[in-house]
Design a protein around this motif. Structure first.
Motif, PDB file in Angstrom:
ATOM      1  N   MET A   1      -4.917  -1.701   6.232  1.00 17.96           N
ATOM      2  CA  MET A   1      -4.684  -1.204   4.871  1.00 17.96           C
ATOM      3  C   MET A   1      -5.558   0.011   4.591  1.00 17.96           C
ATOM      4  O   MET A   1      -5.103   1.003   4.004  1.00 17.96           O
ATOM      5  CB  MET A   1      -4.976  -2.306   3.854  1.00 17.96           C
ATOM      6  CG  MET A   1      -3.979  -3.436   3.854  1.00 17.96           C
ATOM      7  SD  MET A   1      -4.401  -4.663   2.591  1.00 17.96           S
ATOM      8  CE  MET A   1      -3.030  -5.808   2.792  1.00 17.96           C
ATOM      9  N   TYR A   2      -6.803  -0.076   5.007  1.00 21.20           N
ATOM     10  CA  TYR A   2      -7.729   1.051   4.849  1.00 21.20           C
ATOM     11  C   TYR A   2      -7.182   2.294   5.555  1.00 21.20           C
ATOM     12  O   TYR A   2      -7.125   3.387   4.975  1.00 21.20           O
ATOM     13  CB  TYR A   2      -9.090   0.655   5.419  1.00 21.20           C
ATOM     14  CG  TYR A   2     -10.080   1.789   5.587  1.00 21.20           C
ATOM     15  CD1 TYR A   2     -10.973   2.114   4.570  1.00 21.20           C
ATOM     16  CD2 TYR A   2     -10.136   2.519   6.776  1.00 21.20           C
ATOM     17  CE1 TYR A   2     -11.893   3.144   4.727  1.00 21.20           C
ATOM     18  CE2 TYR A   2     -11.045   3.548   6.938  1.00 21.20           C
ATOM     19  CZ  TYR A   2     -11.923   3.859   5.912  1.00 21.20           C
ATOM     20  OH  TYR A   2     -12.823   4.885   6.078  1.00 21.20           O
ATOM     21  N   ASP A   3      -6.774   2.133   6.801  1.00 19.19           N
ATOM     22  CA  ASP A   3      -6.249   3.265   7.570  1.00 19.19           C
ATOM     23  C   ASP A   3      -5.007   3.852   6.903  1.00 19.19           C
ATOM     24  O   ASP A   3      -4.840   5.081   6.835  1.00 19.19           O
ATOM     25  CB  ASP A   3      -5.908   2.826   8.997  1.00 19.19           C
ATOM     26  CG  ASP A   3      -7.146   2.503   9.826  1.00 19.19           C
ATOM     27  OD1 ASP A   3      -8.237   2.999   9.481  1.00 19.19           O
ATOM     28  OD2 ASP A   3      -7.022   1.745  10.809  1.00 19.19           O
ATOM     29  N   THR A   4      -4.137   2.978   6.406  1.00 15.59           N
ATOM     30  CA  THR A   4      -2.915   3.435   5.742  1.00 15.59           C
ATOM     31  C   THR A   4      -3.242   4.203   4.469  1.00 15.59           C
ATOM     32  O   THR A   4      -2.647   5.250   4.180  1.00 15.59           O
ATOM     33  CB  THR A   4      -2.008   2.238   5.406  1.00 15.59           C
ATOM     34  OG1 THR A   4      -1.670   1.553   6.613  1.00 15.59           O
ATOM     35  CG2 THR A   4      -0.735   2.693   4.708  1.00 15.59           C
TER      36      THR A   4
ATOM     37  N   TYR B   1     -10.982   1.449  -3.324  1.00 23.36           N
ATOM     38  CA  TYR B   1     -11.985   0.527  -2.806  1.00 23.36           C
ATOM     39  C   TYR B   1     -11.311  -0.676  -2.164  1.00 23.36           C
ATOM     40  O   TYR B   1     -10.239  -1.102  -2.590  1.00 23.36           O
ATOM     41  CB  TYR B   1     -12.886   0.005  -3.938  1.00 23.36           C
ATOM     42  CG  TYR B   1     -13.424   1.066  -4.859  1.00 23.36           C
ATOM     43  CD1 TYR B   1     -14.632   1.698  -4.585  1.00 23.36           C
ATOM     44  CD2 TYR B   1     -12.727   1.435  -6.003  1.00 23.36           C
ATOM     45  CE1 TYR B   1     -15.133   2.674  -5.430  1.00 23.36           C
ATOM     46  CE2 TYR B   1     -13.217   2.411  -6.858  1.00 23.36           C
ATOM     47  CZ  TYR B   1     -14.426   3.026  -6.561  1.00 23.36           C
ATOM     48  OH  TYR B   1     -14.912   3.995  -7.399  1.00 23.36           O
ATOM     49  N   GLY B   2     -11.978  -1.232  -1.158  1.00 21.70           N
ATOM     50  CA  GLY B   2     -11.563  -2.522  -0.648  1.00 21.70           C
ATOM     51  C   GLY B   2     -12.036  -3.611  -1.597  1.00 21.70           C
ATOM     52  O   GLY B   2     -13.117  -3.512  -2.181  1.00 21.70           O
TER      53      GLY B   2
ATOM     54  N   SER C   1      -8.689  -7.643  10.214  1.00 20.29           N
ATOM     55  CA  SER C   1      -7.829  -6.686  10.918  1.00 20.29           C
ATOM     56  C   SER C   1      -6.760  -6.110   9.990  1.00 20.29           C
ATOM     57  O   SER C   1      -6.468  -4.907  10.030  1.00 20.29           O
ATOM     58  CB  SER C   1      -7.166  -7.355  12.121  1.00 20.29           C
ATOM     59  OG  SER C   1      -6.340  -8.436  11.714  1.00 20.29           O
ATOM     60  N   ILE C   2      -6.185  -6.958   9.133  1.00 18.90           N
ATOM     61  CA  ILE C   2      -5.183  -6.469   8.179  1.00 18.90           C
ATOM     62  C   ILE C   2      -5.840  -5.559   7.150  1.00 18.90           C
ATOM     63  O   ILE C   2      -5.291  -4.513   6.775  1.00 18.90           O
ATOM     64  CB  ILE C   2      -4.471  -7.650   7.490  1.00 18.90           C
ATOM     65  CG1 ILE C   2      -3.639  -8.432   8.511  1.00 18.90           C
ATOM     66  CG2 ILE C   2      -3.588  -7.156   6.350  1.00 18.90           C
ATOM     67  CD1 ILE C   2      -2.974  -9.669   7.944  1.00 18.90           C
ATOM     68  N   ASP C   3      -7.030  -5.943   6.709  1.00 21.75           N
ATOM     69  CA  ASP C   3      -7.759  -5.122   5.747  1.00 21.75           C
ATOM     70  C   ASP C   3      -8.041  -3.735   6.328  1.00 21.75           C
ATOM     71  O   ASP C   3      -7.908  -2.719   5.632  1.00 21.75           O
ATOM     72  CB  ASP C   3      -9.072  -5.812   5.370  1.00 21.75           C
ATOM     73  CG  ASP C   3      -9.762  -5.145   4.197  1.00 21.75           C
ATOM     74  OD1 ASP C   3      -9.267  -5.295   3.068  1.00 21.75           O
ATOM     75  OD2 ASP C   3     -10.784  -4.471   4.411  1.00 21.75           O
TER      76      ASP C   3
ATOM     77  N   ILE D   1       0.848  -1.202   0.000  1.00 18.48           N
ATOM     78  CA  ILE D   1       0.000   0.000   0.000  1.00 18.48           C
ATOM     79  C   ILE D   1       0.880   1.249   0.000  1.00 18.48           C
ATOM     80  O   ILE D   1       0.641   2.202  -0.762  1.00 18.48           O
ATOM     81  CB  ILE D   1      -0.932   0.015   1.228  1.00 18.48           C
ATOM     82  CG1 ILE D   1      -1.848  -1.213   1.238  1.00 18.48           C
ATOM     83  CG2 ILE D   1      -1.749   1.303   1.262  1.00 18.48           C
ATOM     84  CD1 ILE D   1      -2.838  -1.271   0.123  1.00 18.48           C
ATOM     85  N   LYS D   2       1.901   1.245   0.832  1.00 19.58           N
ATOM     86  CA  LYS D   2       2.798   2.402   0.921  1.00 19.58           C
ATOM     87  C   LYS D   2       3.552   2.620  -0.389  1.00 19.58           C
ATOM     88  O   LYS D   2       3.778   3.766  -0.803  1.00 19.58           O
ATOM     89  CB  LYS D   2       3.771   2.212   2.081  1.00 19.58           C
ATOM     90  CG  LYS D   2       3.089   2.233   3.451  1.00 19.58           C
ATOM     91  CD  LYS D   2       4.060   1.886   4.570  1.00 19.58           C
ATOM     92  CE  LYS D   2       3.350   1.841   5.919  1.00 19.58           C
ATOM     93  NZ  LYS D   2       4.266   1.421   7.019  1.00 19.58           N
TER      94      LYS D   2
END
Length: 394
Positions: free
Chosen positions: A235-238, A205-206, A230-232, A187-188
């Protein structure tokens, strides 16, 4: 209180949008549930003629629609740029010769990286397209191959640079998070690439595992695994934090823009404004009625060829449904649910209809109230579907 007919009249006071669906793709993505088909090149020309004919059929039933101003045109898919320049021009000529198009019309076309060159993009700009949306999804080559995308990361970047050189004023890319084997570092890295590119809009979008897709089959058979909840969420927060840091304003749950470069066409959906849709699988909202076309190419063509509108479903929107739709669609956006606008439109206070739900959502920290409007909180945006469901009355 206003009647159903009053609401229908109000819905047509502002300029309309026009959507054209081109259901063809070079390669079908494993997660795609949209009406999009590969290996149908032999039908491209027949489809274009059918689409032009559908416009004539529509106008014969709704001649008044030709005098209503249209200030957004959106070619979606599928991949509209699968068509030749000549076919796109044929559709555009029909639209411009039939409807009342404003001088400042915002014209968007979707495309895939690696499938268009600078010459093609320059032609699109000459036709009047001023916004392009690329289905990038990720810049990671391994992930793109797994998703059955037809491009690689370098082609995605080059497509953006070519679009800028061709003269597009607005450039969007789509990004997906929550992909199989995707990590926070991925993501980064995507965000680092975004920082380099001349784009002013991002839709993110997820990943959704839709029933009937190839991805769904693989997940059901435990042949592929998607990130845990939790990982998803991480990723959303990031993604949210990264886009904000890069100067993108979140103006809708999944859409981010720089310098007010909003998708003006999509704003019509969220602001409950009329739009016409043409093509297989296209949807319309006109004069208080929602319509959807047959999503299968051959039945669509055959229907139009018999001078029959390809509509397979219609829904006349009741006053109650309009109030519900208006409320949760408004909450999707940064402008939120405005008390005065709701009362102006429906002749009744939003609190009289949804006061209990609004108070409950505020108490749970999912909505906040500011200056006469309700807005999603950061937590509310994460749980948007739950928030919106509270406005659906049994």
């Amino acid at each position: 209180m206003k009647t159903d007919s009053d609401i229908l009249n109000l819905s047509t006071l502002r300029d309309m949008g026009l959507y054209v669906h081109i259901p063809f793709c070079k390669q079908k993505c494993m997660y795609c549930d949209f009406p999009a088909y590969q290996n149908l090149q032999d039908y491209y020309e027949t489809y274009v003629y059918a689409l032009v004919q559908e416009i004539d059929l529509w106008v014969s039933e709704h001649p008044e629609s030709t005098s209503k101003a249209i200030d957004t045109i959106y070619f979606g898919g599928g991949t509209p740029t699968e068509l030749s320049i000549q076919h796109l021009q044929m559709i555009l000529d029909k639209i411009k010769n039939t409807f009342t198009i404003t001088d400042d019309c915002h014209m968007t076309i979707e495309s895939n990286p690696g499938e268009v060159n600078l010459h093609y993009l320059t032609k699109l700009v000459k036709f009047g397209f001023n916004r392009i949306s690329f289905g990038v999804q990720t810049f990671d080559d391994k992930a793109l191959t797994m998703l059955h995308r037809s491009h690689n990361g370098e082609q995605a970047k080059q497509a953006v640079y070519d679009a800028k050189e061709a003269g597009f004023a607005d450039i969007n890319i789509d990004l997906i998070y929550g992909l199989p084997r995707q990590s926070l570092d991925d993501i980064k890295r995507n965000l680092a690439v975004v920082e380099e590119l001349p784009i002013n809009h991002i839709s993110t979008y997820g990943l959704q595992v839709e029933v009937g897709t190839y991805l769904y089959h693989l997940v059901q058979k435990n042949l592929i695994f998607i990130p845990s909840e939790s990982i998803d969420e991480s990723m959303y927060d990031t993604m949210m934090a990264g886009l904000k840091e890069l100067g993108f304003e979140r103006y809708e749950i999944s859409n981010f823009a720089k310098a007010n470069s909003y998708s003006r066409h999509n704003l019509k959906y969220w602001h409950y404004i009329d739009y016409l849709g043409f093509g297989a699988g296209a949807h319309s909202f006109y004069d208080g009625v929602r319509r959807s076309n047959n999503r299968n190419v051959m039945p669509y063509i055959q229907s139009v060829d018999r001078y029959i509108m390809p509509t397979i479903d219609t829904e006349t929107i009741t006053l109650e449904r309009a109030q519900e739709d208006f409320s949760f669609l408004a909450l999707r956006t940064k402008w939120g649910l405005d008390e005065q606008k709701f009362e102006d439109k429906f002749g009744v206070s939003v609190h009289d209809l949804f006061g209990t739900a609004l108070d409950d959502l505020v108490s749970k920290g999912l909505l906040e109230y500011q200056n006469g409007s309700y807005h999603l909180t950061a937590e509310g945006a994460k749980h948007g579907n739950y928030v919106f469901s509270q406005f659906i009355r049994e």
